[in-house]
Design an enzyme around this catalytic site. Structure first.
Site, PDB file in Angstrom:
ATOM      1  N   LYS A   1       1.848  -3.801   6.692  1.00 38.54           N
ATOM      2  CA  LYS A   1       2.335  -3.754   5.296  1.00 38.54           C
ATOM      3  C   LYS A   1       3.861  -3.566   5.285  1.00 38.54           C
ATOM      4  CE  LYS A   1      -1.589  -4.439   3.374  1.00 38.54           C
ATOM      5  NZ  LYS A   1      -1.880  -5.764   2.832  1.00 38.54           N
TER       6      LYS A   1
ATOM      7  N   SER B   1       0.834  -1.206   0.000  1.00 42.16           N
ATOM      8  CA  SER B   1       0.000   0.000   0.000  1.00 42.16           C
ATOM      9  C   SER B   1       0.869   1.257   0.000  1.00 42.16           C
ATOM     10  CB  SER B   1      -0.866  -0.017   1.269  1.00 42.16           C
ATOM     11  OG  SER B   1      -1.503   1.210   1.461  1.00 42.16           O
TER      12      SER B   1
ATOM     13  N   TYR C   1      -2.391  -1.352  10.971  1.00 41.54           N
ATOM     14  CA  TYR C   1      -2.592  -1.854   9.602  1.00 41.54           C
ATOM     15  C   TYR C   1      -1.404  -1.486   8.712  1.00 41.54           C
ATOM     16  CZ  TYR C   1      -3.981  -1.959   4.744  1.00 41.54           C
ATOM     17  OH  TYR C   1      -3.981  -2.175   3.383  1.00 41.54           O
TER      18      TYR C   1
HETATM   19  P1  NAD Z   1     -11.103  -7.082   0.935  1.00 39.62           P
HETATM   20  O1  NAD Z   1     -11.363  -7.107   2.395  1.00 39.62           O
HETATM   21  O2  NAD Z   1     -12.240  -6.798   0.033  1.00 39.62           O
HETATM   22  O3  NAD Z   1     -10.447  -8.479   0.482  1.00 39.62           O
HETATM   23  C1  NAD Z   1      -9.675  -9.268   1.320  1.00 39.62           C
HETATM   24  C2  NAD Z   1     -10.251 -10.675   1.296  1.00 39.62           C
HETATM   25  O4  NAD Z   1      -9.447 -11.518   2.107  1.00 39.62           O
HETATM   26  C3  NAD Z   1     -11.677 -10.735   1.845  1.00 39.62           C
HETATM   27  O5  NAD Z   1     -12.502 -11.400   0.917  1.00 39.62           O
HETATM   28  C4  NAD Z   1     -11.540 -11.513   3.149  1.00 39.62           C
HETATM   29  O6  NAD Z   1     -12.688 -12.308   3.402  1.00 39.62           O
HETATM   30  C5  NAD Z   1     -10.296 -12.343   2.884  1.00 39.62           C
HETATM   31  N1  NAD Z   1      -9.526 -12.706   4.087  1.00 39.62           N
HETATM   32  C6  NAD Z   1      -9.118 -11.877   5.090  1.00 39.62           C
HETATM   33  N2  NAD Z   1      -8.446 -12.584   6.023  1.00 39.62           N
HETATM   34  C7  NAD Z   1      -8.391 -13.867   5.582  1.00 39.62           C
HETATM   35  C8  NAD Z   1      -7.838 -15.076   6.096  1.00 39.62           C
HETATM   36  N3  NAD Z   1      -7.217 -15.095   7.275  1.00 39.62           N
HETATM   37  N4  NAD Z   1      -7.964 -16.201   5.371  1.00 39.62           N
HETATM   38  C9  NAD Z   1      -8.609 -16.195   4.185  1.00 39.62           C
HETATM   39  N5  NAD Z   1      -9.173 -15.101   3.658  1.00 39.62           N
HETATM   40  C10 NAD Z   1      -9.064 -13.943   4.346  1.00 39.62           C
HETATM   41  O7  NAD Z   1      -9.906  -6.073   0.699  1.00 39.62           O
HETATM   42  P2  NAD Z   1      -9.338  -5.455  -0.664  1.00 39.62           P
HETATM   43  O8  NAD Z   1      -9.694  -4.029  -0.698  1.00 39.62           O
HETATM   44  O9  NAD Z   1      -9.692  -6.320  -1.809  1.00 39.62           O
HETATM   45  O10 NAD Z   1      -7.775  -5.534  -0.350  1.00 39.62           O
HETATM   46  C11 NAD Z   1      -6.993  -6.616  -0.801  1.00 39.62           C
HETATM   47  C12 NAD Z   1      -5.564  -6.410  -0.335  1.00 39.62           C
HETATM   48  O11 NAD Z   1      -5.090  -5.184  -0.832  1.00 39.62           O
HETATM   49  C13 NAD Z   1      -5.383  -6.342   1.185  1.00 39.62           C
HETATM   50  O12 NAD Z   1      -4.169  -6.960   1.515  1.00 39.62           O
HETATM   51  C14 NAD Z   1      -5.318  -4.863   1.459  1.00 39.62           C
HETATM   52  O13 NAD Z   1      -4.596  -4.585   2.636  1.00 39.62           O
HETATM   53  C15 NAD Z   1      -4.585  -4.383   0.231  1.00 39.62           C
HETATM   54  N6  NAD Z   1      -4.804  -2.958  -0.076  1.00 39.62           N
HETATM   55  C16 NAD Z   1      -6.094  -2.509  -0.218  1.00 39.62           C
HETATM   56  C17 NAD Z   1      -6.323  -1.164  -0.506  1.00 39.62           C
HETATM   57  C18 NAD Z   1      -7.723  -0.614  -0.616  1.00 39.62           C
HETATM   58  O14 NAD Z   1      -7.881   0.602  -0.500  1.00 39.62           O
HETATM   59  N7  NAD Z   1      -8.753  -1.429  -0.861  1.00 39.62           N
HETATM   60  C19 NAD Z   1      -5.235  -0.300  -0.674  1.00 39.62           C
HETATM   61  C20 NAD Z   1      -3.938  -0.808  -0.533  1.00 39.62           C
HETATM   62  C21 NAD Z   1      -3.745  -2.150  -0.242  1.00 39.62           C
HETATM   63  C1  WQD Z   2      -9.516   9.524   0.791  1.00 41.46           C
HETATM   64  C2  WQD Z   2      -9.685  11.009   1.036  1.00 41.46           C
HETATM   65  C3  WQD Z   2     -10.098  11.603   3.336  1.00 41.46           C
HETATM   66  C4  WQD Z   2     -14.001   9.697   3.652  1.00 41.46           C
HETATM   67  C5  WQD Z   2      -7.021   4.552   3.034  1.00 41.46           C
HETATM   68  C6  WQD Z   2      -6.018   3.857   3.895  1.00 41.46           C
HETATM   69  C7  WQD Z   2      -4.828   3.449   3.079  1.00 41.46           C
HETATM   70  C8  WQD Z   2      -5.259   2.651   1.842  1.00 41.46           C
HETATM   71  C9  WQD Z   2      -6.359   3.316   1.090  1.00 41.46           C
HETATM   72  C10 WQD Z   2      -5.065   0.306   2.269  1.00 41.46           C
HETATM   73  C11 WQD Z   2      -8.974  11.490   2.305  1.00 41.46           C
HETATM   74  C12 WQD Z   2     -11.281  11.954   2.464  1.00 41.46           C
HETATM   75  C13 WQD Z   2     -12.786  10.162   3.180  1.00 41.46           C
HETATM   76  C14 WQD Z   2     -15.020  10.640   3.950  1.00 41.46           C
HETATM   77  C15 WQD Z   2     -13.551  12.408   3.260  1.00 41.46           C
HETATM   78  N1  WQD Z   2      -5.773   1.370   2.192  1.00 41.46           N
HETATM   79  N2  WQD Z   2     -12.573  11.481   2.980  1.00 41.46           N
HETATM   80  N3  WQD Z   2     -14.753  11.962   3.727  1.00 41.46           N
HETATM   81  O1  WQD Z   2      -7.271   7.652   3.703  1.00 41.46           O
HETATM   82  O2  WQD Z   2      -6.303   7.856   1.364  1.00 41.46           O
HETATM   83  O3  WQD Z   2      -6.408   5.671   2.440  1.00 41.46           O
HETATM   84  O4  WQD Z   2      -7.411   3.663   1.988  1.00 41.46           O
HETATM   85  O5  WQD Z   2      -3.892   0.156   2.229  1.00 41.46           O
HETATM   86  O6  WQD Z   2      -4.022   2.692   3.904  1.00 41.46           O
HETATM   87  O7  WQD Z   2      -5.610   4.736   4.918  1.00 41.46           O
HETATM   88  O8  WQD Z   2      -8.511   6.729   1.670  1.00 41.46           O
HETATM   89  O9  WQD Z   2     -10.839   6.755   0.937  1.00 41.46           O
HETATM   90  O10 WQD Z   2     -10.347   6.886   3.412  1.00 41.46           O
HETATM   91  O11 WQD Z   2      -9.837   8.828   1.980  1.00 41.46           O
HETATM   92  O12 WQD Z   2     -13.352  13.608   3.084  1.00 41.46           O
HETATM   93  O13 WQD Z   2     -16.105  10.285   4.404  1.00 41.46           O
HETATM   94  O14 WQD Z   2     -11.071  11.290   1.235  1.00 41.46           O
HETATM   95  O15 WQD Z   2      -9.874  12.584   4.287  1.00 41.46           O
HETATM   96  O16 WQD Z   2      -8.477  12.761   2.036  1.00 41.46           O
HETATM   97  P1  WQD Z   2      -7.083   7.097   2.356  1.00 41.46           P
HETATM   98  P2  WQD Z   2      -9.962   7.234   2.022  1.00 41.46           P
END
Ligand code: NAD
Ligand code: WQD
Length: 339
Positions: A155, A126, A151
């Site tokens: 990572k 991330s 969290y």
């Molecule tokens: P998500 O929660 O939709 O998907 C994760 C999936 O993993 C879920 O379906 C959950 O049921 C499954 N899971 C969790 N723990 C498990 C376990 N112990 N065993 C088996 N399955 C398990 O999340 P996402 O948004 O698709 O994110 C996927 C990956 O990307 C994660 O590692 C997350 O940290 C990373 N990531 C997400 C974002 C974001 O903003 N969505 C940003 C950066 C990184």
């Molecule tokens: C985006 C922008 C908020 C909600 C998070 C995690 C990061 C990564 C992605 C996994 C920010 C603003 C939000 C609302 C708002 N996940 N906002 N009103 O914070 O960039 O990142 O998700 O790795 O680790 O921290 O994403 O979508 O929460 O926010 O104004 O109700 O929208 O302040 O500027 P963020 P976000």
């Protein structure tokens, strides 16, 4: 025909990646414990690709189950590891849940990679590892900043575990540092399924437009940005999914000799919260009920990716615009409220 194990493959990014892999001819095995998704996602994937992926419900925290799984599925050419807990706020409240799930799962997978000679792994990292950037756009050589949540720390720790492990084993890893994934598949059969009140901007916007939430709070308009609201790099989840296919190709074709590589996966463009709100209103024709509120603690002011490395080395580039992403998010929101 190569077989890819996708952990967390019924989740938001995982499900879109499964579709992208199947469309490129890969066989896919999904494991998911359904802790943050539903089994209906499997139907959505199958409707899109016309080919049901193999699915095993399994919790990666249960080491004995992980061991059994790898005995059953002996031919795996690569793993994409999405499974993790991902809610920043929850991780502050319950850090041990996050350290257990996000760290144990990776360690058990790596142990099985060693036991079964699986040498290709892609890890979901991330942009949160960068913290508040010193300069923008941010590239992969930027320093890793002290994590602001458990969290985010998982990572960073996972990247270190992978770097250390790849150094002394045959495992090659690509860590993809996602920026802000948004949107949904064009079919609106799969998309993001936030549990409870959405913490992320775009699901909150679509739920407000759908009348589920009364009002969007824009967290601060007094930042040092052109319109005062925070800036992020919002990437369409389908573009993000395709980056995984490129990374799989790179590993399988043994194009990387660096063992552990990281790539930013973003669009390269920063958009402010208010720009996202305006773009949503334009693309949907719906007026969004919003107010400016206080800053959200822990928010970085601005972050967007330098994507040169992914463009040149992976041969991948985000194609979809912010408006396309928002339109797809809105289509998905409307579709899930139909039944
Ligand atoms: P998500 O929660 O939709 O998907 C994760 C999936 O993993 C879920 O379906 C959950 O049921 C499954 N899971 C969790 N723990 C498990 C376990 N112990 N065993 C088996 N399955 C398990 O999340 P996402 O948004 O698709 O994110 C996927 C990956 O990307 C994660 O590692 C997350 O940290 C990373 N990531 C997400 C974002 C974001 O903003 N969505 C940003 C950066 C990184
Ligand atoms: C985006 C922008 C908020 C909600 C998070 C995690 C990061 C990564 C992605 C996994 C920010 C603003 C939000 C609302 C708002 N996940 N906002 N009103 O914070 O960039 O990142 O998700 O790795 O680790 O921290 O994403 O979508 O929460 O926010 O104004 O109700 O929208 O302040 O500027 P963020 P976000």
């Amino acid at each position: 025909m190569k077989t890819i194990l996708v952990t967390g493959g019924l989740g938001y990014i995982g499900s879109h990646t499964v579709v992208a892999l199947q469309e490129e001819g890969y066989e896919v095995i999904i494991v998911d414990n359904l802790s943050n998704t539903t089994i209906e996602v499997l139907e959505g994937i199958t409707e899109i690709t016309k080919k049901p992926p193999v699915f095993e419900r399994m919790d990666l925290r249960v080491k004995s189950d992980v061991v059994q799984f790898f005995k059953k599925y002996s031919v795996i050419d690569g793993i994409i590891h999405f499974a993790a807990s991902k809610a920043v706020g929850e991780s502050v409240e319950n850090p041990l849940l996050y350290y257990e799930n996000n760290i144990h799962s990776l360690v058990y997978l790596l142990q099985e990679c060693r036991a079964h000679n699986i040498s290709n792994l892609i890890f979901s990292s991330s942009c949160t590892v960068y913290g508040e950037p010193d300069s923008l756009p941010i590239d992969e050589t930027a320093p890793i900043k002290e994590a602001t949540s458990p969290y985010g720390n998982t990572k960073q720790i996972n990247e270190e575990i992978l770097r250390d492990t790849c150094r002394v084993t045959d495992i090659n890893t690509i860590a993809l540092r996602y920026f802000n994934p948004i949107g949904a598949h064009e079919s609106a059969r799969i998309g993001e399924l936030p549990v409870g009140v959405p913490q992320n901007l775009v699901p909150f916007i679509t739920q407000t437009a759908a009348g589920i939430r009364e009002e969007l709070s824009v967290f601060g308009d007094d930042y040092d940005t052109p319109d005062g609201s925070c800036i992020r790099d919002y990437i369409h989840v389908v573009d993000l999914a395709k980056a995984h296919v490129k990374a799989v190709e790179r590993l399988i074709n043994a194009e990387n000799d660096t063992k552990f590589e990281v790539f930013n996966v973003g669009t390269g463009t920063g958009n402010s919260v208010l720009e996202v709100v305006n773009a949503f209103e334009e693309v949907t024709g719906k007026k969004l009920n919003y107010k400016i509120t206080a800053r959200r603690p822990g928010d970085v002011v601005a972050v967007y990716a330098d994507t040169k490395k992914a463009n040149e080395v992976l041969g991948w580039k985000a194609k979809k615009s912010l408006k396309e992403s928002l339109a797809s998010a809105w289509k998905w929101e409307q579709n899930i409220r139909k039944d």
